[in-house]
Enzyme design. Structure first.
Site, mmCIF file in Angstrom:
data_model
loop_
_atom_site.group_PDB
_atom_site.id
_atom_site.type_symbol
_atom_site.label_atom_id
_atom_site.label_comp_id
_atom_site.label_asym_id
_atom_site.label_seq_id
_atom_site.Cartn_x
_atom_site.Cartn_y
_atom_site.Cartn_z
ATOM 1 N N ASP A 42 0.824 -1.210 0.000
ATOM 2 C CA ASP A 42 0.000 0.000 0.000
ATOM 3 C C ASP A 42 0.866 1.271 0.000
ATOM 4 O OD1 ASP A 42 -2.392 1.348 -0.071
ATOM 5 O OD2 ASP A 42 -2.600 1.425 2.113
HETATM 6 C C1 FPP Z 1 -1.853 0.160 -3.385
HETATM 7 O O1 FPP Z 1 -1.398 1.508 -3.306
HETATM 8 C C2 FPP Z 1 -1.295 -0.532 -4.544
HETATM 9 C C3 FPP Z 1 -2.021 -1.078 -5.575
HETATM 10 C C4 FPP Z 1 -3.488 -0.973 -5.657
HETATM 11 C C5 FPP Z 1 -1.337 -1.749 -6.693
HETATM 12 C C6 FPP Z 1 -0.189 -2.627 -6.293
HETATM 13 C C7 FPP Z 1 0.521 -3.059 -7.493
HETATM 14 C C8 FPP Z 1 1.866 -3.098 -7.642
HETATM 15 C C9 FPP Z 1 2.831 -2.776 -6.561
HETATM 16 C C10 FPP Z 1 2.441 -3.542 -8.937
HETATM 17 C C11 FPP Z 1 2.384 -5.025 -9.025
HETATM 18 C C12 FPP Z 1 2.860 -5.486 -10.312
HETATM 19 C C13 FPP Z 1 2.841 -6.772 -10.702
HETATM 20 C C14 FPP Z 1 3.382 -7.127 -12.022
HETATM 21 C C15 FPP Z 1 2.297 -7.837 -9.846
HETATM 22 P P1 FPP Z 1 -2.513 2.640 -3.508
HETATM 23 O O2 FPP Z 1 -2.744 2.787 -4.980
HETATM 24 O O3 FPP Z 1 -3.714 2.289 -2.679
HETATM 25 O O4 FPP Z 1 -1.791 3.922 -2.962
HETATM 26 P P2 FPP Z 1 -2.372 4.897 -1.795
HETATM 27 O O5 FPP Z 1 -2.666 4.027 -0.622
HETATM 28 O O6 FPP Z 1 -1.244 5.853 -1.529
HETATM 29 O O7 FPP Z 1 -3.587 5.584 -2.345
HETATM 30 MG MG MG Z 2 -4.119 2.468 -0.631
#
Ligand code: FPP
Ligand code: MG
Length: 265
Positions: A42
């Site tokens: 996250d």
């Molecule tokens: C959460 O941070 C992250 C995600 C929803 C996506 C996670 C994906 C990756 C790390 C890439 C994975 C790649 C592969 C090929 C498996 P957020 O978007 O909720 O960020 P925030 O909490 O700051 O809003």
């Molecule tokens: Mg998040």
């Protein structure tokens, strides 16, 4: 000349640091290590915001962090790593962000599994865990091909959970149990049977030992609710996922080792 010396010094420093890190991991791997560690990756968007990057770049940097952390786990001889890459709920994000995440998965999942890359180097089998039927056709084809490339690897497991929700996983498992119970006319549905039919168990994962959520948020957000219910070490780290690294992970492993030694005396 000065530039050449500086580059040589930087190269030497990277070499020394890498060697020191590997030595450190070897020492840690000599103690008790978890069999299964799960990550709620996250904080990608907050990381992007504070670093003046686009959201898609935040997720791309998150993928680099996944590679880095996975290699640390593999060097520690951790048998199974699970990551929450895309929640079913994430389909509600903007179409641009969903598309960026799908493109990243399509490209990078294959990269991870190609000859000479991380999963082949360490003998890791890739499992995509979740409602894969919800993925766009081209992404599904890419992840199926990626899984196929690693299906004979048997040293470790990487579960990429996408599109995933724990409540969906449990519901589907219960449905299977009810169907089996009706067929066998034995209506006794047990926790063992539900556990056996979870997507993670079907993928061959050992019981979970540690679940880690980054970015300072203290919730499980529909991830591994069943798997986290007994004796699991739940850890929250303040680092945003793209920044999470060895020195955030070491105290968590040391904590696991301290508990393991305490229970063995
Ligand atoms: C959460 O941070 C992250 C995600 C929803 C996506 C996670 C994906 C990756 C790390 C890439 C994975 C790649 C592969 C090929 C498996 P957020 O978007 O909720 O960020 P925030 O909490 O700051 O809003
Ligand atoms: Mg998040």
């Amino acid at each position: 000349m000065a530039g050449l010396i500086l580059s040589a010094l930087q190269w030497l420093q990277t070499k020394v640091t890498t060697r020191a890190h590997r030595l450190l991991l070897r020492v840690l791997a000599a103690g008790p290590v978890p069999r299964h560690v799960a990550f709620v990756m996250d904080g990608n968007r907050r990381y992007a915001r504070i670093n003046h990057k686009k959201v898609a770049q935040g997720h791309a940097d998150g993928y680099q962090a996944l590679r880095r952390v996975l290699e640390i786990c593999l060097r520690l001889n951790i048998k199974c790593v699970s990551v929450y890459a895309f929640a079913i709920e994430n389909f509600k994000r903007s179409p641009e962000e969903v598309q960026a995440l799908m493109e990243l998965c399509q490209l990078k999942m294959l990269e991870l599994c190609e000859h000479g890359d991380l999963l082949q180097e360490y003998g890791v089998r890739l499992n995509i865990v979740g409602r894969t039927d919800l993925l766009p056709e081209d992404v599904l084809a890419a992840v199926q091909r990626a899984q196929d490339l690693t299906k004979h690897n048997n040293r470790s497991i990487l579960n990429v959970c996408m599109p995933y929700a724990s409540t969906e996983e449990i519901t589907t498992s219960v449905e299977t149990c009810v169907r089996e119970a009706l067929e066998s006319k034995d209506l006794n549905i047990t926790t063992t049977a539900i556990e056996k039919n979870l997507r993670t168990t079907l993928a061959g994962s050992p019981p979970l030992d540690i679940i880690i959520r980054t970015s300072g948020v203290k919730r499980l957000s529909d991830f591994f609710l069943w798997q986290s219910c007994e004796g699991v070490q739940v850890q929250f780290s303040d680092a945003y996922w793209p920044d999470f690294g060895l020195f955030d992970f070491i105290p968590i492993i040391l904590d696991f080792q301290r508990r393991a030694w305490q229970t063995s005396v």
